[in-house]
Write a protein that holds these residues in place. Structure first.
Motif, short mmCIF file in Angstrom:
data_model
loop_
_atom_site.label_atom_id
_atom_site.label_comp_id
_atom_site.label_asym_id
_atom_site.label_seq_id
_atom_site.Cartn_x
_atom_site.Cartn_y
_atom_site.Cartn_z
N SER A 152 42.67 62.19 25.50
CA SER A 152 42.39 63.33 26.64
C SER A 152 43.18 64.17 26.60
O SER A 152 43.33 65.12 27.62
CB SER A 152 42.16 62.27 27.77
N GLY A 153 44.38 64.30 25.62
CA GLY A 153 45.33 65.41 25.54
C GLY A 153 46.62 65.03 25.99
O GLY A 153 47.48 66.05 26.45
N LEU A 166 40.74 56.93 33.11
CA LEU A 166 40.61 55.64 32.83
C LEU A 166 39.25 55.04 33.27
O LEU A 166 38.59 54.45 32.31
CB LEU A 166 41.76 54.73 33.58
N LEU A 167 38.73 55.40 34.31
CA LEU A 167 37.49 55.03 34.81
C LEU A 167 36.44 55.53 34.01
O LEU A 167 35.35 55.11 33.66
CB LEU A 167 37.26 55.30 36.30
N GLU A 168 36.43 56.87 33.73
CA GLU A 168 35.35 57.63 32.86
C GLU A 168 35.33 57.06 31.50
O GLU A 168 34.27 56.83 31.01
CB GLU A 168 35.59 58.96 32.97
N LYS A 169 36.43 56.79 30.79
CA LYS A 169 36.21 56.54 29.31
C LYS A 169 36.52 55.10 29.12
O LYS A 169 36.15 54.58 27.91
CB LYS A 169 37.36 57.23 28.74
N TYR A 181 39.30 49.10 34.08
CA TYR A 181 40.79 49.84 34.18
C TYR A 181 41.20 50.11 35.49
O TYR A 181 42.06 50.81 35.94
CB TYR A 181 40.61 50.74 33.20
N ALA A 182 40.10 49.75 36.59
CA ALA A 182 40.49 50.10 38.12
C ALA A 182 41.54 49.48 38.54
O ALA A 182 42.25 49.70 39.37
CB ALA A 182 39.11 49.88 38.84
#
Length: 754
Positions: free
Chosen positions: A692-693, A712-715, A720-721
């Protein structure tokens, strides 16, 4: 309709037929006068030829006025009777099963002796009550009833008891649902079970056949029924006693009582007309779960008055206060440092209470259970009734408090931690807990540490420790560091073996080729297993095959090592770079062959030019053939150059297309940092952040925690919450500035970044 109802209706009807001004005497006088008038009329008007006035036999010597006077005097001597009345009668004679009754009427009454079975001692001259059914029958006799008189009298007695509170006697004849049937002078009444006595009665049969006194508490005029109570009599007697007892009550007074009833919260005591409550906490100095453990119904006890309220008639009693408090008689030898034995009587979240003797307890705090720094759940560790030995840590006899310790029965293993678990020593422990960032291992009771997920293997990366081991398994570890302040050991498992990356650096240098198996596909690339079990990462753009397709899992390909990072234990490989190298080698090989051919031609030309002999026709022919060969090679070379230009043009177009793809491809020139050094970041999270850079400490230090959380939640998904990235930017800043000691100190205070 009952007999009493029928009798009352009959009496009412007959009373309505009589006028208030007319009495029985007047009726008799009128009848007598009428007879005399008829006689006079007959005398004045003889109905036959016989002269009744002749002679003196039937001649009355009285004038009509005198006869009327005498008749009135006779009637006055008679008792006035009316039908449907209850009157007194005197027993005249008893003979042949009959009882002759004198009612002072013109005729006597006769009743059967069986009507007087309740009067076995009946004799002439006794007075009895009878009911007048009729003044005379066809034979001119009085019709009387003893039974009806008794029923009406009994009902009147019930009504009087209800209205005036008079006491009745009755015989309990049978048991019925919810109570008893009582015979009150021939009438059946109902005695409820709750009205038998002031205390609960279970066995009703014991009262059948007994004669008892009652009060009528309820009547039903419609159906001529009544409810009686024996309890009301007892309560009225106890009311006076209660007043006397309450007036004489004093706090601290000792009374004798009987256990009347037992409940969950205590017991009710009968103090002789007054009830008092003995709370469960005042029964025993020790802990009890129910009063029935100490008390029994109808048990006699000496109790002390703790408090009372005259207005509310409430009395609080105590049983344990009869005896001295156990703390006052506690053995003086029990002091700090003493070892005592007791049983668990109460468990709370913060610890358990150990009862030494009834009434004397000490608290074993959860921190005093074991030397281990792992938290202890008191409700799981202790069980009610379980016996333990403990050491007295503090004791306060005035406050009646005592703190105990179980762990202090044994020496603190941390006192000699360096001798047994020095840095670099190897041990075998038991896995006690798994977290996303490591494995907690217990070496012995009270001593344990954590193996970070990055210290499980030299060559494999795990997204969670559960991929490597399970709770309860044995694991070999090496002590890496000792933290005496926090009583923690830093452990490692991979350090059992030598670091293979020193050798891998020679086996897998950058630019080397190796066969690898694609073992896992990811969004940004694939995990490739190289020889010796080493895992490498191949980015997606480096996975393309000659036909521009991506390889499948378990497919074997040849890869080129394009990056080898010994410190970060990272290898990047590429299959497309391998294919490019093959093409370049082929092109170089072709160029070398062409150069060799040209050298041969140049050599032949020089040889021909140096010849001084004249050319012949044959030589000219050879020269012509050589010229044709050069021209053909030139044409072939031009075609090859054109083809190379076309390939180069195509590659330029592809490069332009790829340059328009996401900017993440520019990371090749940026050397990423090992983000796993941040507390709370594992290999998977580091990969997500890098893609993610945020592949360097400097970039991560500038990121917002909310932005990291969204990534973290998106990928990574909802799992990962659980991670808390609030401290990651600050840690990354320290790492970027090279402040490793300060970072390490801070990380020791964190809980894995969660």
């Amino acid at each position: 309709m009952s007999e009493i109802q029928i009798l009352e209706m009959t009496m009412s009807d007959q009373k309505n037929e009589q006028t208030p001004e007319t009495s029985e005497n007047e009726v008799l006088v009128e009848e007598t006068t009428q007879v005399v008038e008829e006689v006079v009329e007959k005398k004045e008007t003889p109905h036959d030829d016989f002269d009744w006035t002749l002679g003196s036999k039937n001649k009355t010597p009285y004038t009509p006025e005198e006869e009327e006077k005498y008749m009135n005097d006779y009637v006055a001597t008679l008792t006035s009777l009316g039908e449907s009345e209850i009157v007194d009668a005197t027993v005249k004679t008893i003979s042949d099963g009959d009882v002759i009754l004198d009612l002072n009427y013109k005729s006597d009454g006769i009743l059967s002796a069986t009507d007087f079975r309740d009067r076995p001692d009946l004799k002439p001259g006794d007075t009895v009550k009878v009911y007048v059914e009729s003044l005379e029958n066809d034979k001119g006799q009085l019709i009387l009833s003893r039974k009806k008189a008794k029923l009406l009298e009994a009902w009147d007695a019930l009504v009087d008891s209800h209205e005036n509170g008079t006491i009745l006697k009755g015989l309990i004849v049978s048991k019925t649902k919810g109570g008893l049937i009582v015979d009150c002078n021939g009438l059946e009444t109902f005695l409820p079970g709750s009205q038998i006595d002031i205390k609960p009665i279970i066995d009703y049969d014991q009262y059948v056949g007994k004669t008892m006194e009652f009060k009528v508490v309820k009547i039903n005029e419609a159906i001529k029924n009544a409810v009686v109570s024996h309890k009301a009599l007892i309560e009225s007697d106890l009311a006076e006693q209660r007043e006397i007892i309450i007036k004489g009550l004093e706090k601290g007074q000792v009374l004798e009582g009987i256990v009347k009833n037992i409940t969950d919260f205590g017991a009710f005591m009968d103090l002789g007309g007054v009830d008092g409550l003995l709370y469960i906490t005042d029964i025993s100095w020790g802990r009890i779960s129910h009063p029935s453990e100490v008390l029994e119904l109808n048990q006699k006890l000496q109790v002390v008055v703790l408090d009372f309220d005259e207005n509310k008639r409430r009395i609080s009693l105590g049983l344990k206060q009869i005896q001295p408090h156990p703390w006052d008689t506690l053995d003086e030898e029990i002091k700090e440092g003493s070892v005592i034995k007791g049983k668990i009587v109460n468990i709370e979240d913060y610890g358990a209470f150990l009862e030494i003797i009834p009434g004397v307890e000490g608290l074993v705090h959860v921190s005093e259970v074991t030397w281990s720094n792992q938290p202890v759940n008191a409700r799981d560790y202790f069980k009610l009734g379980q016996e333990f030995e403990a050491k007295v840590v503090t004791i306060d006899r005035d406050e009646r408090k005592m703190s105990l310790s179980i762990k202090q029965l044994s020496a603190d293993p941390w006192d000699k931690i360096d001798e047994k678990y020095g840095v670099g020593s190897q041990h075998t422990g038991v896995v006690k807990n798994l977290t996303p960032y490591g494995v907690f291992v217990e070496l012995e009771e009270g001593i344990g540490g954590m193996v970070h997920i990055s210290d499980l293997s030299w060559i494999k990366r795990f997204s969670h420790p559960s991929e490597f081991t399970k709770v309860g398994n044995n694991i070999d570890v090496v002590v890496l560091d000792i933290n005496r302040d926090s009583r923690k050991l830093s452990l490692g498992h991979k350090q059992i073996e030598e670091n293979p990356w020193d050798t891998f650096e020679k086996v897998f240098p950058e630019g080397s080729y190796h066969d690898g198996v694609v073992i896992k596909r990811e969004e940004k690339g694939a995990i490739v297993q190289l020889p010796y079990g080493l895992e490498a990462f191949a980015p997606g753009r480096h996975l393309r095959k000659e036909d521009n397709t991506l390889p499948e899992v378990d497919e074997t390909l040849t890869f080129k090592v394009i990056e080898f990072n010994r410190d970060d234990k990272r290898i990047i490989v590429s299959h497309s770079r391998y294919l490019n190298d093959i093409k370049k080698e082929a092109e170089v090989s072709m160029d070398n062959e062409k150069k060799q051919e040209r050298k041969k031609v140049d050599k032949v030309i020089k040889k021909q030019q140096s010849s001084i002999e004249k050319t012949t026709l044959g030589e000219l022919d050879a020269f012509s053939q050589l010229k044709s060969q050069f021209e053909q090679e030139g044409r072939d070379a031009l075609k090859a150059e054109a083809k190379k230009a076309e390939v180069k043009k195509e590659e330029t177009k592809k490069a332009e297309v790829k340059s328009e793809e996401p900017k993440a491809e520019k990371k090749e020139d940026v050397k990423p940092d090992d983000l796993k050094k941040i507390e709370g970041i594992g290999p998977k999270i580091a990969s997500i952040l890098g893609d993610s850079g945020y592949e360097t400490f400097e970039k991560l230090s500038k990121a917002e925690p909310d932005t990291i959380r969204e990534i973290l939640l998106e990928k990574g998904g909802k799992r990962y919450a659980m991670h808390n990235p609030d401290t990651w930017p600050a840690q990354a800043k320290l790492a970027a500035e090279g402040k490793w000691d300060e970072l390490k100190k801070w990380q020791d205070e964190l809980d894995g970044g969660k």
